[in-house]
Write a protein that holds these residues in place. Structure first.
Motif, PDB file in Angstrom:
ATOM      1  N   GLN A 284       0.125 -47.536  15.978  1.00  0.00           N
ATOM      2  CA  GLN A 284      -0.330 -46.569  16.976  1.00  0.00           C
ATOM      3  C   GLN A 284      -0.961 -45.362  16.282  1.00  0.00           C
ATOM      4  O   GLN A 284      -0.289 -44.646  15.550  1.00  0.00           O
ATOM      5  CB  GLN A 284       0.832 -46.114  17.859  1.00  0.00           C
ATOM      6  N   PRO A 285      -2.247 -45.082  16.481  1.00  0.00           N
ATOM      7  CA  PRO A 285      -2.899 -43.952  15.805  1.00  0.00           C
ATOM      8  C   PRO A 285      -2.277 -42.615  16.202  1.00  0.00           C
ATOM      9  O   PRO A 285      -1.947 -42.386  17.369  1.00  0.00           O
ATOM     10  CB  PRO A 285      -4.351 -44.035  16.295  1.00  0.00           C
ATOM     11  N   GLN A 286      -2.082 -41.741  15.207  1.00  0.00           N
ATOM     12  CA  GLN A 286      -1.557 -40.391  15.406  1.00  0.00           C
ATOM     13  C   GLN A 286      -0.212 -40.342  16.128  1.00  0.00           C
ATOM     14  O   GLN A 286       0.109 -39.348  16.791  1.00  0.00           O
ATOM     15  CB  GLN A 286      -2.565 -39.508  16.171  1.00  0.00           C
ATOM     16  N   VAL A 287       0.569 -41.380  16.031  1.00  0.00           N
ATOM     17  CA  VAL A 287       1.872 -41.368  16.684  1.00  0.00           C
ATOM     18  C   VAL A 287       2.788 -40.360  15.983  1.00  0.00           C
ATOM     19  O   VAL A 287       2.719 -40.179  14.766  1.00  0.00           O
ATOM     20  CB  VAL A 287       2.506 -42.780  16.696  1.00  0.00           C
ATOM     21  N   LYS A 288       3.627 -39.704  16.768  1.00  0.00           N
ATOM     22  CA  LYS A 288       4.565 -38.705  16.259  1.00  0.00           C
ATOM     23  C   LYS A 288       5.976 -39.086  16.680  1.00  0.00           C
ATOM     24  O   LYS A 288       6.203 -39.391  17.855  1.00  0.00           O
ATOM     25  CB  LYS A 288       4.221 -37.317  16.801  1.00  0.00           C
ATOM     26  N   LEU A 289       6.895 -39.069  15.725  1.00  0.00           N
ATOM     27  CA  LEU A 289       8.295 -39.337  16.038  1.00  0.00           C
ATOM     28  C   LEU A 289       9.160 -38.226  15.467  1.00  0.00           C
ATOM     29  O   LEU A 289       9.045 -37.898  14.284  1.00  0.00           O
ATOM     30  CB  LEU A 289       8.743 -40.696  15.495  1.00  0.00           C
ATOM     31  N   LEU A 290      10.000 -37.650  16.307  1.00  0.00           N
ATOM     32  CA  LEU A 290      10.889 -36.567  15.905  1.00  0.00           C
ATOM     33  C   LEU A 290      12.321 -36.959  16.238  1.00  0.00           C
ATOM     34  O   LEU A 290      12.644 -37.197  17.409  1.00  0.00           O
ATOM     35  CB  LEU A 290      10.537 -35.255  16.619  1.00  0.00           C
ATOM     36  N   ALA A 291      13.162 -37.055  15.220  1.00  0.00           N
ATOM     37  CA  ALA A 291      14.574 -37.386  15.419  1.00  0.00           C
ATOM     38  C   ALA A 291      15.393 -36.112  15.327  1.00  0.00           C
ATOM     39  O   ALA A 291      15.301 -35.374  14.336  1.00  0.00           O
ATOM     40  CB  ALA A 291      15.031 -38.388  14.361  1.00  0.00           C
ATOM     41  N   LEU A 292      16.185 -35.841  16.357  1.00  0.00           N
ATOM     42  CA  LEU A 292      17.005 -34.634  16.346  1.00  0.00           C
ATOM     43  C   LEU A 292      18.118 -34.771  15.320  1.00  0.00           C
ATOM     44  O   LEU A 292      18.964 -35.653  15.408  1.00  0.00           O
ATOM     45  CB  LEU A 292      17.594 -34.375  17.733  1.00  0.00           C
ATOM     46  N   SER A 293      18.077 -33.886  14.334  1.00  0.00           N
ATOM     47  CA  SER A 293      19.079 -33.862  13.287  1.00  0.00           C
ATOM     48  C   SER A 293      19.840 -32.546  13.395  1.00  0.00           C
ATOM     49  O   SER A 293      20.087 -32.056  14.493  1.00  0.00           O
ATOM     50  CB  SER A 293      18.413 -34.035  11.919  1.00  0.00           C
ATOM     51  N   ALA A 294      20.228 -31.965  12.278  1.00  0.00           N
ATOM     52  CA  ALA A 294      20.956 -30.705  12.284  1.00  0.00           C
ATOM     53  C   ALA A 294      20.805 -30.034  10.928  1.00  0.00           C
ATOM     54  O   ALA A 294      20.775 -30.714   9.894  1.00  0.00           O
ATOM     55  CB  ALA A 294      22.433 -30.926  12.593  1.00  0.00           C
TER      56      ALA A 294
ATOM     57  N   LYS B 299      24.613 -36.792   9.608  1.00  0.00           N
ATOM     58  CA  LYS B 299      23.277 -36.218   9.781  1.00  0.00           C
ATOM     59  C   LYS B 299      22.474 -36.256   8.484  1.00  0.00           C
ATOM     60  O   LYS B 299      21.251 -36.440   8.500  1.00  0.00           O
ATOM     61  CB  LYS B 299      23.374 -34.785  10.313  1.00  0.00           C
ATOM     62  N   ALA B 300      23.135 -36.107   7.352  1.00  0.00           N
ATOM     63  CA  ALA B 300      22.443 -36.278   6.065  1.00  0.00           C
ATOM     64  C   ALA B 300      21.932 -37.710   5.937  1.00  0.00           C
ATOM     65  O   ALA B 300      20.824 -37.949   5.439  1.00  0.00           O
ATOM     66  CB  ALA B 300      23.373 -35.924   4.910  1.00  0.00           C
TER      67      ALA B 300
END
Length: 235
Positions: A122-132, A152-153
């Motif tokens: 997928q072009p320019q796809v963005k994925l953000l995983a909530l960490s800490a 979380k590490a």
């Protein structure tokens, strides 16, 4: 601004606030959650009880028909009825540690595995995983909270690994973990008393900040652990 968004773990807290924010902004929004669908006509709600990976794969396939350009992974547990964060390693319980790994690492890992083919094409796809931020090894000066910090590490390493593999096949993809900031949810409720004035954010405010980071995210940032303002945090 994103045209289509997928939020995994969007049944409550920050995930639900993100879903409502993007829906109000006019984006096509899909949510995957163990929670049953609320009354919200603008959200494509997909319930996943995590009974089997094959069933989760079918749900991911349905969500991807919307062709999301932005994906959030919001699964995670800090505390529950089984236990609170440990103040000392003497309080460490192997069953609770395993449960935190299941929620904070194994569930996101399964979904990322199922998303892999999509992320690679997928072009320019963005994925953000909530960490800490407490999952940052370099930023840890206080200790404690063993199960949550460790898991979380591990999530941050998972995201780093995935960003490298996806980046070989899709150089336009941006895959990051992100610290959302202290937000007024059930997760932070027991720890809000001594916070500095202004540090605690509403879920709506956090959703707007995360959406702003997502909007500015580029492939050059892929693999990083980001703060809620988009700045890079140490591993």
């Amino acid at each position: 601004m994103s045209n289509a968004v997928l939020i995994i773990g969007g049944g409550s807290g920050i995930g639900l606030a993100l879903a409502q924010y993007y829906a109000a902004s006019g984006a096509r929004v899909s949510v995957i959650s163990r929670q049953p669908a609320p009354q919200h006509p603008k959200i494509n709600w997909l319930q996943d009880n995590l009974a089997a990976e094959t069933a989760s794969a079918d749900i991911i396939a349905k969500a991807l028909t919307q062709q999301p350009d932005t994906i959030f992974i919001c699964n995670g547990v800090l505390h529950d009825a089984s236990g609170m964060p440990e103040k000392t390693i003497r309080q460490l319980d192997s069953d609770i540690l395993a449960a935190r790994f299941a929620s904070n690492v194994q569930v996101p890992a399964m979904y990322l595995k199922l998303l892999f083919g999509y992320l690679c094409k997928q072009p320019q796809v963005k994925l953000l995983a909530l960490s800490a931020k407490v999952g940052s090894i370099g930023d840890n000066a206080l200790g404690g909270w063993y199960s949550y910090r460790i898991s979380k590490a591990a999530l941050n390493m998972l995201i780093k690994n995935l960003s490298i593999e996806v980046g070989r096949l899709n150089k336009t993809a941006a895959i990051v973990s992100i610290h959302p900031g202290t937000t007024d949810t059930e997760l932070s409720a027991p720890f809000q008393q001594n916070l500095p004035v202004g540090q605690l954010q509403s879920p709506d405010a956090t959703a707007k900040r995360l959406a702003s980071v997502a909007d500015r995210l580029t492939a050059a940032q892929s693999g990083n652990l980001l703060n809620w303002d988009g700045n890079v945090l140490p591993w």
